[in-house]
Scaffold this motif. Structure first.
Motif, PDB file in Angstrom:
ATOM      1  N   PRO A  58       0.828  -1.205   0.000  1.00  0.00           N
ATOM      2  CA  PRO A  58       0.000   0.000   0.000  1.00  0.00           C
ATOM      3  C   PRO A  58       0.868   1.262   0.000  1.00  0.00           C
ATOM      4  CG  PRO A  58      -0.772  -1.546   1.648  1.00  0.00           C
ATOM      5  CD  PRO A  58       0.522  -2.080   1.115  1.00  0.00           C
ATOM      6  N   ARG A  59       0.398   2.273  -0.663  1.00  0.00           N
ATOM      7  CA  ARG A  59       1.140   3.520  -0.793  1.00  0.00           C
ATOM      8  C   ARG A  59       1.442   4.141   0.573  1.00  0.00           C
ATOM      9  NH1 ARG A  59       0.784   7.471  -5.512  1.00  0.00           N
ATOM     10  NH2 ARG A  59      -0.029   5.567  -6.372  1.00  0.00           N
ATOM     11  N   SER A  60       0.489   4.058   1.490  1.00  0.00           N
ATOM     12  CA  SER A  60       0.696   4.651   2.814  1.00  0.00           C
ATOM     13  C   SER A  60       1.850   3.972   3.547  1.00  0.00           C
ATOM     14  CB  SER A  60      -0.587   4.569   3.637  1.00  0.00           C
ATOM     15  OG  SER A  60      -0.993   3.217   3.766  1.00  0.00           O
ATOM     16  N   VAL A  61       1.981   2.664   3.374  1.00  0.00           N
ATOM     17  CA  VAL A  61       3.092   1.947   4.015  1.00  0.00           C
ATOM     18  C   VAL A  61       4.409   2.344   3.362  1.00  0.00           C
ATOM     19  CG1 VAL A  61       4.098  -0.340   4.406  1.00  0.00           C
ATOM     20  CG2 VAL A  61       1.644   0.016   4.711  1.00  0.00           C
ATOM     21  N   ALA A  62       4.406   2.438   2.055  1.00  0.00           N
ATOM     22  CA  ALA A  62       5.628   2.820   1.337  1.00  0.00           C
ATOM     23  C   ALA A  62       6.088   4.221   1.733  1.00  0.00           C
ATOM     24  CB  ALA A  62       5.403   2.739  -0.167  1.00  0.00           C
ATOM     25  N   LEU A  63       5.160   5.115   2.024  1.00  0.00           N
ATOM     26  CA  LEU A  63       5.526   6.466   2.446  1.00  0.00           C
ATOM     27  C   LEU A  63       5.910   6.520   3.923  1.00  0.00           C
ATOM     28  CD1 LEU A  63       2.784   8.528   0.583  1.00  0.00           C
ATOM     29  CD2 LEU A  63       5.198   8.304  -0.019  1.00  0.00           C
ATOM     30  N   ALA A  64       5.355   5.643   4.732  1.00  0.00           N
ATOM     31  CA  ALA A  64       5.620   5.662   6.166  1.00  0.00           C
ATOM     32  C   ALA A  64       7.001   5.100   6.508  1.00  0.00           C
ATOM     33  CB  ALA A  64       4.537   4.877   6.904  1.00  0.00           C
ATOM     34  N   VAL A  65       7.506   4.169   5.742  1.00  0.00           N
ATOM     35  CA  VAL A  65       8.788   3.533   6.044  1.00  0.00           C
ATOM     36  C   VAL A  65       9.938   4.539   6.085  1.00  0.00           C
ATOM     37  CG1 VAL A  65      10.501   1.869   5.198  1.00  0.00           C
ATOM     38  CG2 VAL A  65       8.089   1.239   5.303  1.00  0.00           C
ATOM     39  N   PRO A  66      10.111   5.409   5.085  1.00  0.00           N
ATOM     40  CA  PRO A  66      11.214   6.380   5.173  1.00  0.00           C
ATOM     41  C   PRO A  66      11.054   7.341   6.361  1.00  0.00           C
ATOM     42  CG  PRO A  66      10.385   6.276   2.929  1.00  0.00           C
ATOM     43  CD  PRO A  66       9.466   5.475   3.774  1.00  0.00           C
ATOM     44  N   VAL A  67       9.832   7.702   6.671  1.00  0.00           N
ATOM     45  CA  VAL A  67       9.599   8.602   7.807  1.00  0.00           C
ATOM     46  C   VAL A  67      10.013   7.910   9.104  1.00  0.00           C
ATOM     47  CG1 VAL A  67       7.819   9.806   9.125  1.00  0.00           C
ATOM     48  CG2 VAL A  67       7.788   9.880   6.620  1.00  0.00           C
ATOM     49  N   LEU A  68       9.617   6.670   9.267  1.00  0.00           N
ATOM     50  CA  LEU A  68       9.990   5.926  10.474  1.00  0.00           C
ATOM     51  C   LEU A  68      11.501   5.738  10.577  1.00  0.00           C
ATOM     52  CD1 LEU A  68       7.192   3.219  10.586  1.00  0.00           C
ATOM     53  CD2 LEU A  68       7.457   5.196  12.085  1.00  0.00           C
ATOM     54  N   LEU A  69      12.153   5.472   9.467  1.00  0.00           N
ATOM     55  CA  LEU A  69      13.609   5.347   9.477  1.00  0.00           C
ATOM     56  C   LEU A  69      14.272   6.655   9.867  1.00  0.00           C
ATOM     57  CD1 LEU A  69      14.256   3.120   6.338  1.00  0.00           C
ATOM     58  CD2 LEU A  69      14.505   2.488   8.744  1.00  0.00           C
ATOM     59  N   ALA A  70      13.765   7.755   9.366  1.00  0.00           N
ATOM     60  CA  ALA A  70      14.322   9.056   9.724  1.00  0.00           C
ATOM     61  C   ALA A  70      14.150   9.332  11.212  1.00  0.00           C
ATOM     62  CB  ALA A  70      13.657  10.160   8.898  1.00  0.00           C
ATOM     63  N   VAL A  71      12.986   9.006  11.752  1.00  0.00           N
ATOM     64  CA  VAL A  71      12.746   9.205  13.192  1.00  0.00           C
ATOM     65  C   VAL A  71      13.693   8.340  14.014  1.00  0.00           C
ATOM     66  CG1 VAL A  71      11.043   8.829  15.033  1.00  0.00           C
ATOM     67  CG2 VAL A  71      10.355   9.939  12.900  1.00  0.00           C
ATOM     68  N   LEU A  72      13.905   7.102  13.609  1.00  0.00           N
ATOM     69  CA  LEU A  72      14.819   6.225  14.322  1.00  0.00           C
ATOM     70  C   LEU A  72      16.258   6.737  14.280  1.00  0.00           C
ATOM     71  CD1 LEU A  72      13.471   2.713  13.318  1.00  0.00           C
ATOM     72  CD2 LEU A  72      13.403   3.759  15.578  1.00  0.00           C
ATOM     73  N   VAL A  73      16.668   7.206  13.121  1.00  0.00           N
ATOM     74  CA  VAL A  73      18.021   7.756  12.991  1.00  0.00           C
ATOM     75  C   VAL A  73      18.186   8.979  13.877  1.00  0.00           C
ATOM     76  CG1 VAL A  73      19.606   8.899  11.388  1.00  0.00           C
ATOM     77  CG2 VAL A  73      18.451   6.794  10.712  1.00  0.00           C
ATOM     78  N   LEU A  74      17.211   9.859  13.888  1.00  0.00           N
ATOM     79  CA  LEU A  74      17.266  11.050  14.739  1.00  0.00           C
ATOM     80  C   LEU A  74      17.283  10.657  16.218  1.00  0.00           C
ATOM     81  CD1 LEU A  74      14.896  13.498  12.850  1.00  0.00           C
ATOM     82  CD2 LEU A  74      17.387  13.629  13.059  1.00  0.00           C
ATOM     83  N   ALA A  75      16.536   9.632  16.581  1.00  0.00           N
ATOM     84  CA  ALA A  75      16.508   9.171  17.976  1.00  0.00           C
ATOM     85  C   ALA A  75      17.867   8.592  18.378  1.00  0.00           C
ATOM     86  CB  ALA A  75      15.399   8.145  18.158  1.00  0.00           C
ATOM     87  N   LEU A  76      18.510   7.897  17.456  1.00  0.00           N
ATOM     88  CA  LEU A  76      19.813   7.334  17.759  1.00  0.00           C
ATOM     89  C   LEU A  76      20.894   8.406  17.857  1.00  0.00           C
ATOM     90  CD1 LEU A  76      19.758   4.140  15.500  1.00  0.00           C
ATOM     91  CD2 LEU A  76      19.644   4.225  17.994  1.00  0.00           C
ATOM     92  N   ILE A  77      20.780   9.424  17.057  1.00  0.00           N
ATOM     93  CA  ILE A  77      21.774  10.496  17.044  1.00  0.00           C
ATOM     94  C   ILE A  77      21.687  11.324  18.320  1.00  0.00           C
ATOM     95  CG2 ILE A  77      22.446  12.645  15.926  1.00  0.00           C
ATOM     96  CD1 ILE A  77      21.701  11.344  13.274  1.00  0.00           C
ATOM     97  N   SER A  78      20.488  11.622  18.776  1.00  0.00           N
ATOM     98  CA  SER A  78      20.343  12.504  19.943  1.00  0.00           C
ATOM     99  C   SER A  78      20.346  11.769  21.254  1.00  0.00           C
ATOM    100  CB  SER A  78      19.064  13.303  19.857  1.00  0.00           C
ATOM    101  OG  SER A  78      17.944  12.441  19.744  1.00  0.00           O
TER     102      SER A  78
END
Length: 78
Positions: A58-78
């Motif tokens: 589904p398109r919503s899942v395909a769009l949500a994956v990069p957002v979730l990865l970005a949030v995880l990366v930001l959480a790991l950095i800070s």
């Protein structure tokens, strides 16, 4: 949504492939028309195979994956 479109496309291609196959069966094997129609049938078959290998995400899942990865990366950095 993509899976429905894909399945509809596959069904249409199968119908076309069947029609071309019936026409192909009535043509002389050595004719130029036979060779062209055979090539078209092979191309249709290849397209059906390609579409069957596609995974319907589904398109919503395909769009949500990069957002979730970005949030995880930001959480790991800070």
């Amino acid at each position: 949504m993509f899976a429905i479109d894909r399945d509809t496309r596959i069904a249409a291609l199968r119908t076309t492939h069947h029609q071309r196959g019936q026409t192909l069966a009535t043509m002389p094997a050595d004719s130029r028309s036979h060779a062209r129609l055979l090539a078209e049938c092979e191309a249709i078959s290849d397209e059906i195979d390609r579409l069957q290998r596609c995974i319907g995400i589904p398109r919503s899942v395909a769009l949500a994956v990069p957002v979730l990865l970005a949030v995880l990366v930001l959480a790991l950095i800070s």
